[in-house]
Design a protein around this motif. Structure first.
Motif, short mmCIF file in Angstrom:
data_model
loop_
_atom_site.label_atom_id
_atom_site.label_comp_id
_atom_site.label_asym_id
_atom_site.label_seq_id
_atom_site.Cartn_x
_atom_site.Cartn_y
_atom_site.Cartn_z
N SER A 87 0.82 -1.21 0.00
CA SER A 87 0.00 0.00 0.00
C SER A 87 0.86 1.27 0.00
O SER A 87 0.80 2.08 0.92
CB SER A 87 -0.92 0.01 1.23
OG SER A 87 -1.84 1.09 1.15
N PRO A 88 1.66 1.46 -1.05
CA PRO A 88 2.57 2.61 -1.08
C PRO A 88 1.84 3.94 -1.22
O PRO A 88 0.78 4.02 -1.84
CB PRO A 88 3.43 2.33 -2.31
CG PRO A 88 2.55 1.51 -3.20
CD PRO A 88 1.74 0.65 -2.28
N ASP A 89 2.43 4.97 -0.63
CA ASP A 89 1.91 6.32 -0.81
C ASP A 89 2.34 6.89 -2.15
O ASP A 89 1.67 7.75 -2.73
CB ASP A 89 2.42 7.24 0.30
CG ASP A 89 2.00 6.77 1.68
OD1 ASP A 89 0.82 6.95 2.01
OD2 ASP A 89 2.85 6.22 2.41
N LEU A 90 3.47 6.40 -2.64
CA LEU A 90 4.05 6.92 -3.86
C LEU A 90 4.71 5.77 -4.62
O LEU A 90 5.36 4.92 -4.00
CB LEU A 90 5.06 8.01 -3.53
CG LEU A 90 5.60 8.92 -4.64
CD1 LEU A 90 6.03 10.25 -4.04
CD2 LEU A 90 6.80 8.28 -5.34
N VAL A 91 4.54 5.74 -5.93
CA VAL A 91 5.16 4.72 -6.77
C VAL A 91 5.98 5.43 -7.83
O VAL A 91 5.47 6.30 -8.55
CB VAL A 91 4.13 3.80 -7.43
CG1 VAL A 91 4.82 2.79 -8.35
CG2 VAL A 91 3.30 3.07 -6.37
N PRO A 111 -5.31 3.14 -5.87
CA PRO A 111 -5.71 4.30 -6.69
C PRO A 111 -5.27 5.64 -6.13
O PRO A 111 -5.17 6.62 -6.88
CB PRO A 111 -7.24 4.19 -6.72
CG PRO A 111 -7.59 3.39 -5.50
CD PRO A 111 -6.48 2.42 -5.32
N ASN A 112 -5.00 5.72 -4.84
CA ASN A 112 -4.60 7.00 -4.24
C ASN A 112 -3.09 7.20 -4.19
O ASN A 112 -2.62 8.24 -3.72
CB ASN A 112 -5.19 7.12 -2.83
CG ASN A 112 -6.70 7.17 -2.84
OD1 ASN A 112 -7.31 7.78 -3.72
ND2 ASN A 112 -7.33 6.51 -1.87
N ALA A 113 -2.35 6.20 -4.64
CA ALA A 113 -0.90 6.34 -4.66
C ALA A 113 -0.50 7.32 -5.76
O ALA A 113 -0.99 7.26 -6.88
CB ALA A 113 -0.24 4.99 -4.90
N LEU A 389 1.74 18.43 -4.86
CA LEU A 389 1.00 17.33 -5.48
C LEU A 389 0.26 16.50 -4.43
O LEU A 389 -0.92 16.15 -4.61
CB LEU A 389 1.98 16.46 -6.26
CG LEU A 389 1.43 15.25 -7.03
CD1 LEU A 389 0.38 15.70 -8.03
CD2 LEU A 389 2.56 14.52 -7.73
N GLN A 390 0.91 16.22 -3.32
CA GLN A 390 0.29 15.42 -2.26
C GLN A 390 -0.94 16.11 -1.67
O GLN A 390 -1.93 15.46 -1.33
CB GLN A 390 1.32 15.15 -1.16
CG GLN A 390 2.41 14.18 -1.58
CD GLN A 390 3.60 14.18 -0.62
OE1 GLN A 390 3.81 15.13 0.12
NE2 GLN A 390 4.37 13.10 -0.64
N HIS A 391 -0.90 17.42 -1.58
CA HIS A 391 -2.00 18.18 -0.97
C HIS A 391 -3.14 18.46 -1.94
O HIS A 391 -4.23 18.85 -1.52
CB HIS A 391 -1.47 19.50 -0.41
CG HIS A 391 -0.56 19.33 0.77
ND1 HIS A 391 0.29 20.31 1.23
CD2 HIS A 391 -0.36 18.26 1.59
CE1 HIS A 391 0.97 19.87 2.27
NE2 HIS A 391 0.58 18.62 2.51
#
Length: 428
Positions: A87-91, A111-113, A389-391
């Motif tokens: 379940s990565p936050d970023l790929v 889908p949220n990564a 981007l994260q926000h």
């Protein structure tokens, strides 16, 4: 691990899907990947590096940095279980081929990564230039618009952010392929200049020429052949005692067979310490007739205080307003090879023989590296773009309808093709 780059106390997970396992002493791509890994470690990420590739003999041991190493299979549902559990936050996809293979699986199960593509260089641009070079003509728009470009640009649109190493390629993507600026990030070499001091080896302490580059990279092999067949004989006529030392990982028999002591053409193979051999040479030669991205060999040469002779392709994207630390031969793929070789050899002999010019160009090389490739200047900009981007991920994606459309069709077509291959493999 803490960092000046606003490292968070909240654990974050990064999955890097690597086209190959990093070999920083073998290629510029390996070195650039290592700088990205160090960057994300500084931001506090827990990193897993996964690749379907075989491990090379010069692979870096990522576990020494606390990075988890995982081998994954192509066209296999086991990846779905793996990425769901991680379940990565970023790929981060290392080159577009990995996004093609695994992007749809990441989008389906995470889908949220945030999906980031590291191009290393534009493969389609390199391929188009290679084709034009073989046919001895100038590159055309049709060359740029081949199927490889359609695949590569589609992968860029499907990702939330694409790291582009070359300023030239940033402009090409926006102006020729109409890629929106907000999904691109200029990310050149991020060198640790704090850990480096100018070489103490001056003009008189250095001797011979050097050429360096991974032999598996087609532009490098072409450059070696060009040196052997046309350029080096011209240099050797004027400098009969000079030698050319050729370094590079994975030299094939066809390369080692070019070794000739009488001609001063010495194929050395892999360099354990590339900086050490570079600092001993007086001039670096890089007659690159095609290619893309930034040339690690030239950045390393200037970092080591070794002036160079290269081509417009070699210097492309690296100056960014600075003067070049060497000579640049104006080369086009339609240029007669003999004329190019004569000009290149003349520049090489002049640089090798003139101490005043050599010192002037050495200083320009140092200045270019300090201005353009200092990680202390580049990393904060990259961190800021990632934070934004994260926000604002939903809003960011909503402005990229073409990406959503390509993602929709890619998810369906690639998913069914991959599942068909997986099913076929089970019955063979």
């Amino acid at each position: 691990m803490t960092s000046k780059l606003s490292a968070s106390t909240t654990s974050k997970t990064l999955l890097i899907l690597g086209y190959v396992w990093p070999e920083p002493n073998s290629s510029a791509a390996g070195g650039h990947m290592m700088s990205l890994i160090q960057f994300f470690l500084g931001l506090g990420y827990d990193i897993t590096y996964a690749s379907p590739a075989q491990q090379g003999e010069h692979k870096f041991d990522l576990q020494k940095l606390g990075v988890t190493e995982i081998s994954v299979k192509l066209n296999c549902g086991s990846f779905d279980t793996f990425v769901t559990q991680l379940s990565p936050d970023l790929v981060l996809f290392d080159r577009f081929m990995l996004e093609e293979q695994f992007g749809w699986r990441v989008s389906k199960h995470c889908p949220n990564a945030i999906k980031i593509l590291d191009t290393e260089d534009l493969h389609s641009l390199r391929h188009a230039r290679q084709l034009a070079s073989k046919q001895k003509r100038s590159i055309s728009a049709d060359d740029l618009n081949q199927d490889l470009a359609k695949r590569e640009i589609a992968a860029i649109f499907r990702c939330d952010l694409t790291l582009v190493i070359s300023e030239y390629e940033m402009a090409l993507l926006q102006q020729h392929f109409a890629v929106p600026a907000h999904i691109l990030c200029h990310c050149p070499f991020m060198l640790d200049l704090e850990q480096h001091s100018p070489s103490s080896n001056g003009f008189a302490q250095r001797q011979h020429f050097i050429s360096i580059g991974n032999f598996r990279h087609e532009p490098n092999w072409d450059a070696v052949l060009c040196l052997k067949q046309t350029i080096w004989p011209l240099i050797r006529k004027q400098l009969p005692k000079a030698e050319l030392h050729i370094y590079g990982a994975y030299p094939p028999p066809k390369a080692t067979q070019l070794h000739n002591v009488k001609q001063g053409f010495l194929v050395k193979g892999w360099a354990v310490d590339a900086k050490q051999v570079m600092q001993q040479a007086r001039v670096c030669l890089a007659p690159l007739r095609f290619g893309a991205g930034l040339k690690g060999k030239l950045a390393e040469a200037m970092w080591c205080g070794t002036p160079n002779v290269t081509t417009t392709v070699g210097a492309e994207g690296m100056t960014m307003g600075q003067l070049w630390g060497g000579y640049v031969s104006e080369f086009d793929t339609s240029v007669d090879l003999d004329s190019f070789a004569q000009e290149f050899a003349t520049l090489a002999v002049n640089l090798y023989s003139n101490a005043t010019i050599w010192h002037e160009l050495q200083m320009l090389g140092y200045q270019l590296i300090q201005a353009n490739f200092d990680k202390r200047k580049i990393q904060p900009r990259l961190a800021e773009q990632l934070t934004t981007l994260q926000h604002n991920l939903p809003q960011h994606r909503s402005k990229n309808f073409i990406g959503q459309m390509l993602q929709h069709h890619h998810l369906k077509s690639t998913q069914y093709m991959s599942q068909w291959i997986e099913a076929k493999n089970k019955h063979t």
